[in-house]
Scaffold this motif. Structure first.
Motif, PDB file in Angstrom:
ATOM      1  N   ASP A  53       0.849  -1.181   0.000  1.00  0.00           N
ATOM      2  CA  ASP A  53       0.000   0.000   0.000  1.00  0.00           C
ATOM      3  C   ASP A  53       0.890   1.239   0.000  1.00  0.00           C
ATOM      4  N   TRP A  54       0.424   2.232  -0.695  1.00  0.00           N
ATOM      5  CA  TRP A  54       1.201   3.453  -0.841  1.00  0.00           C
ATOM      6  C   TRP A  54       1.243   4.222   0.480  1.00  0.00           C
ATOM      7  N   MET A  55       0.069   4.348   1.099  1.00  0.00           N
ATOM      8  CA  MET A  55      -0.004   5.067   2.362  1.00  0.00           C
ATOM      9  C   MET A  55      -0.055   4.065   3.503  1.00  0.00           C
ATOM     10  N   LEU A  56       0.898   4.135   4.374  1.00  0.00           N
ATOM     11  CA  LEU A  56       0.942   3.170   5.475  1.00  0.00           C
ATOM     12  C   LEU A  56       1.320   3.859   6.775  1.00  0.00           C
ATOM     13  N   PRO A  57       0.845   3.343   7.906  1.00  0.00           N
ATOM     14  CA  PRO A  57       1.304   3.889   9.188  1.00  0.00           C
ATOM     15  C   PRO A  57       2.752   3.483   9.467  1.00  0.00           C
ATOM     16  N   LYS A  58       3.380   4.187  10.359  1.00  0.00           N
ATOM     17  CA  LYS A  58       4.766   3.945  10.808  1.00  0.00           C
ATOM     18  C   LYS A  58       5.806   4.143   9.700  1.00  0.00           C
ATOM     19  N   THR A  83      -2.456   1.975  -4.930  1.00  0.00           N
ATOM     20  CA  THR A  83      -2.632   3.405  -4.669  1.00  0.00           C
ATOM     21  C   THR A  83      -4.095   3.799  -4.819  1.00  0.00           C
ATOM     22  N   ALA A  84      -4.477   4.805  -4.053  1.00  0.00           N
ATOM     23  CA  ALA A  84      -5.832   5.347  -4.220  1.00  0.00           C
ATOM     24  C   ALA A  84      -5.796   6.305  -5.407  1.00  0.00           C
ATOM     25  N   ARG A  85      -6.943   6.496  -6.016  1.00  0.00           N
ATOM     26  CA  ARG A  85      -6.997   7.371  -7.179  1.00  0.00           C
ATOM     27  C   ARG A  85      -6.500   8.765  -6.841  1.00  0.00           C
ATOM     28  N   GLY A  86      -5.648   9.282  -7.663  1.00  0.00           N
ATOM     29  CA  GLY A  86      -5.190  10.645  -7.479  1.00  0.00           C
ATOM     30  C   GLY A  86      -4.067  10.814  -6.464  1.00  0.00           C
ATOM     31  N   GLU A  87      -3.756   9.741  -5.776  1.00  0.00           N
ATOM     32  CA  GLU A  87      -2.786   9.798  -4.685  1.00  0.00           C
ATOM     33  C   GLU A  87      -1.366   9.808  -5.244  1.00  0.00           C
ATOM     34  N   ASP A  96       9.361   5.561 -10.280  1.00  0.00           N
ATOM     35  CA  ASP A  96      10.740   5.857  -9.903  1.00  0.00           C
ATOM     36  C   ASP A  96      10.961   5.654  -8.412  1.00  0.00           C
ATOM     37  N   THR A  97       9.937   5.135  -7.761  1.00  0.00           N
ATOM     38  CA  THR A  97      10.110   4.804  -6.345  1.00  0.00           C
ATOM     39  C   THR A  97      10.784   3.453  -6.192  1.00  0.00           C
ATOM     40  N   GLY A  98      10.840   2.713  -7.273  1.00  0.00           N
ATOM     41  CA  GLY A  98      11.449   1.393  -7.169  1.00  0.00           C
ATOM     42  C   GLY A  98      10.425   0.285  -7.311  1.00  0.00           C
ATOM     43  N   ALA A  99       9.149   0.657  -7.332  1.00  0.00           N
ATOM     44  CA  ALA A  99       8.111  -0.359  -7.515  1.00  0.00           C
ATOM     45  C   ALA A  99       8.139  -0.836  -8.965  1.00  0.00           C
ATOM     46  N   ASP A 100       7.613  -2.013  -9.202  1.00  0.00           N
ATOM     47  CA  ASP A 100       7.664  -2.578 -10.539  1.00  0.00           C
ATOM     48  C   ASP A 100       6.372  -2.363 -11.306  1.00  0.00           C
ATOM     49  N   ASP A 101       5.286  -2.160 -10.557  1.00  0.00           N
ATOM     50  CA  ASP A 101       4.006  -1.955 -11.200  1.00  0.00           C
ATOM     51  C   ASP A 101       3.079  -1.384 -10.136  1.00  0.00           C
ATOM     52  N   TYR A 102       1.907  -0.944 -10.556  1.00  0.00           N
ATOM     53  CA  TYR A 102       0.968  -0.440  -9.561  1.00  0.00           C
ATOM     54  C   TYR A 102      -0.439  -0.642 -10.071  1.00  0.00           C
ATOM     55  N   VAL A 103      -1.377  -0.698  -9.160  1.00  0.00           N
ATOM     56  CA  VAL A 103      -2.789  -0.684  -9.548  1.00  0.00           C
ATOM     57  C   VAL A 103      -3.474   0.388  -8.718  1.00  0.00           C
ATOM     58  N   VAL A 104      -4.505   0.960  -9.298  1.00  0.00           N
ATOM     59  CA  VAL A 104      -5.224   2.027  -8.626  1.00  0.00           C
ATOM     60  C   VAL A 104      -6.501   1.464  -8.018  1.00  0.00           C
ATOM     61  N   SER A 110      -9.293  -9.665 -10.871  1.00  0.00           N
ATOM     62  CA  SER A 110      -8.676 -10.345 -12.016  1.00  0.00           C
ATOM     63  C   SER A 110      -7.509  -9.527 -12.567  1.00  0.00           C
ATOM     64  N   GLU A 111      -7.659  -8.193 -12.518  1.00  0.00           N
ATOM     65  CA  GLU A 111      -6.566  -7.377 -13.006  1.00  0.00           C
ATOM     66  C   GLU A 111      -5.350  -7.534 -12.100  1.00  0.00           C
ATOM     67  N   LEU A 112      -5.627  -7.561 -10.824  1.00  0.00           N
ATOM     68  CA  LEU A 112      -4.535  -7.699  -9.860  1.00  0.00           C
ATOM     69  C   LEU A 112      -3.781  -9.008 -10.068  1.00  0.00           C
ATOM     70  N   THR A 113      -4.524 -10.104 -10.127  1.00  0.00           N
ATOM     71  CA  THR A 113      -3.826 -11.390 -10.256  1.00  0.00           C
ATOM     72  C   THR A 113      -3.068 -11.463 -11.580  1.00  0.00           C
ATOM     73  N   ALA A 114      -3.630 -10.829 -12.619  1.00  0.00           N
ATOM     74  CA  ALA A 114      -2.929 -10.832 -13.897  1.00  0.00           C
ATOM     75  C   ALA A 114      -1.582 -10.130 -13.752  1.00  0.00           C
ATOM     76  N   ARG A 115      -1.604  -8.992 -13.085  1.00  0.00           N
ATOM     77  CA  ARG A 115      -0.351  -8.247 -12.922  1.00  0.00           C
ATOM     78  C   ARG A 115       0.634  -8.993 -12.032  1.00  0.00           C
ATOM     79  N   ILE A 116       0.087  -9.623 -11.008  1.00  0.00           N
ATOM     80  CA  ILE A 116       0.950 -10.405 -10.122  1.00  0.00           C
ATOM     81  C   ILE A 116       1.651 -11.508 -10.909  1.00  0.00           C
ATOM     82  N   ARG A 117       0.873 -12.223 -11.690  1.00  0.00           N
ATOM     83  CA  ARG A 117       1.469 -13.303 -12.467  1.00  0.00           C
ATOM     84  C   ARG A 117       2.511 -12.798 -13.449  1.00  0.00           C
TER      85      ARG A 117
END
Lengths: 229, 229
Positions: A53-58, A83-87, A96-104, A110-117
């Motif tokens: 998650d993009w926004m996390l405590p601690k 990420t939440a929309r617009g966030e 450029d944060t180092g993540a490889d992909d993201y979903v909003v 189904s979209e998530l699992t597709a990207r995971i795979r």
DNA sequence: TCCCGAGTGTCACAAAAGTGTCATGGGGCG
DNA sequence: CGCCCCATGACACTTTTGTGACACTCGGGA
């Protein structure tokens, strides 16, 4: 055997949903409620992929990303941002944060699992692929077949699972207990030496036709799929 | 060889559970039922990490912490606190008691082992790392293999543990008693000279192929892994 | 329903690998 | 030059692993 995903998400409802669905999709899932906990869990067992998650405590998602990229064991671990929309979307989009992909959010499962795979296929094809290869041994999960140098090898279900497991981390030594857990399931009450017998059967089947024994016995430790010597 | 954990916990059921699970995770575990007993056991043998219940009979967890921090041998020993929900949590959270981390009961065993490993990695990485190197010698715990200058070296279980131990602190001299404890376990009744024999066997295996002897004999003191003088 | 064959888990026994002791002979060090 | 202390080969003994035999289970078919 199953790909191990770590979900780092503080929103309880979403986390539970993910947990449930990803489990159903054949992934092993663990969950962390904040960045700190996430980093700890990662240190314990390196996941095959991190859902973050993009926004996390601690410790924020960005910070977790940064830390993962800084450690050699996790430098190549795929990270999928939620990420939440617009966030902060511009920044995320560039990845450029180092993540490889993201979903909003909200997203279709189904979209998530597709990207995971897709990500897993890139880094650890042996986890999602239908086929595993080691040396001249080929194991095809879809057709449940094993071939060695083109010749078909007949295995019983147990031997098949055993070989599947060993082929995921060739070279690594597994104790009888570990193999028991992985192949027979964690709550099975079976004589430990039964592992020996099945390893023996697997060996025999793989040696069919005069090929070399691909399994190494490590005295007082266990077995591994390995070049001998 | 295995990290040695001391569990100081008065709740019998939890202690047994911990004992069982941590043992399965590859730790050597001892248990104390109260703070007083805990301090005694620590004096006997310094643990690599202490799991400490916050509320304890006789000597409280906080007091044990304080005393450990006051002794030079245990000043740097990691302490992981076990606390019940809401129990003095502010104070604990700040970790200003001297503890290094804490978990709140009830906790998942996976979380606990994650934190344990994280702490151990911080203080004694050689205890949890998979690969040790010294000069041209490489010991890989995962594949249980030892290589010297790329050549595979076959070792029996005892020689393997012996080398593992020596490689954790190269250059340092260990007495036969110390080696006996570390490699054979603390409650083994074996002739001390047996150490000589195994050191001999280890040497022979490592010299295979004409390499130099990497073990130094220190007359009337012991052995160490070392470049010869 | 009964029979059959593939697959499994156990056992017992043999073989292989590893271990602990001892005796002997060197060698370093005072 | 003597003492200790160590290195090492031999060997009897243990422990661990490999394997064939066997009894059982479980789904199909006939």
């Amino acid at each position: 055997m199953k790909p191990y995903l770590l979900v780092i998400e503080d929103e309880e409802a979403l986390a539970t949903l993910l947990d449930y669905n990803l489990d159903k999709e054949g992934f092993r899932v663990d969950r962390a409620g904040d960045g700190e906990e996430g980093l700890l869990k990662i240190e314990e067992e390196t996941p095959d992929l991190v859902l973050l998650d993009w926004m996390l405590p601690k410790v924020s998602g960005v910070e977790v990303c940064r830390q993962l990229r800084a450690r050699p064991e996790t430098r190549r671990t795929p990270i999928l941002m939620l990420t939440a929309r617009g966030e902060e979307s511009d920044k995320v989009r560039g990845l450029d944060t180092g993540a490889d992909d993201y979903v909003v959010k909200p997203f279709a499962m189904s979209e998530l699992t597709a990207r995971i795979r897709a990500l897993l296929r890139r880094t650890r094809p042996e986890l999602v692929d239908e086929r595993l290869e080691y040396g001249d041994i080929v194991l095809d999960r879809a057709s449940r077949r094993v071939m060695r140098s083109g010749r078909n090898v007949h295995l019983g279900p147990t031997e098949f699972r055993l070989l599947d497991f060993l082929m995921q981390r060739p070279g690594r030594v597994f104790s009888r207990e570990r193999l028991m857990d992985a192949v027979w399931g964690p709550n099975t009450y079976v004589e430990l030496r039964t592992v020996d017998v099945h390893v023996g059967r697997l060996r025999k089947a793989l040696r069919e036709g005069g090929a070399a024994d691909p399994i190494r016995t490590v005295r007082s430790a266990g077995y591994s799929l390995d070049h001998q010597a």
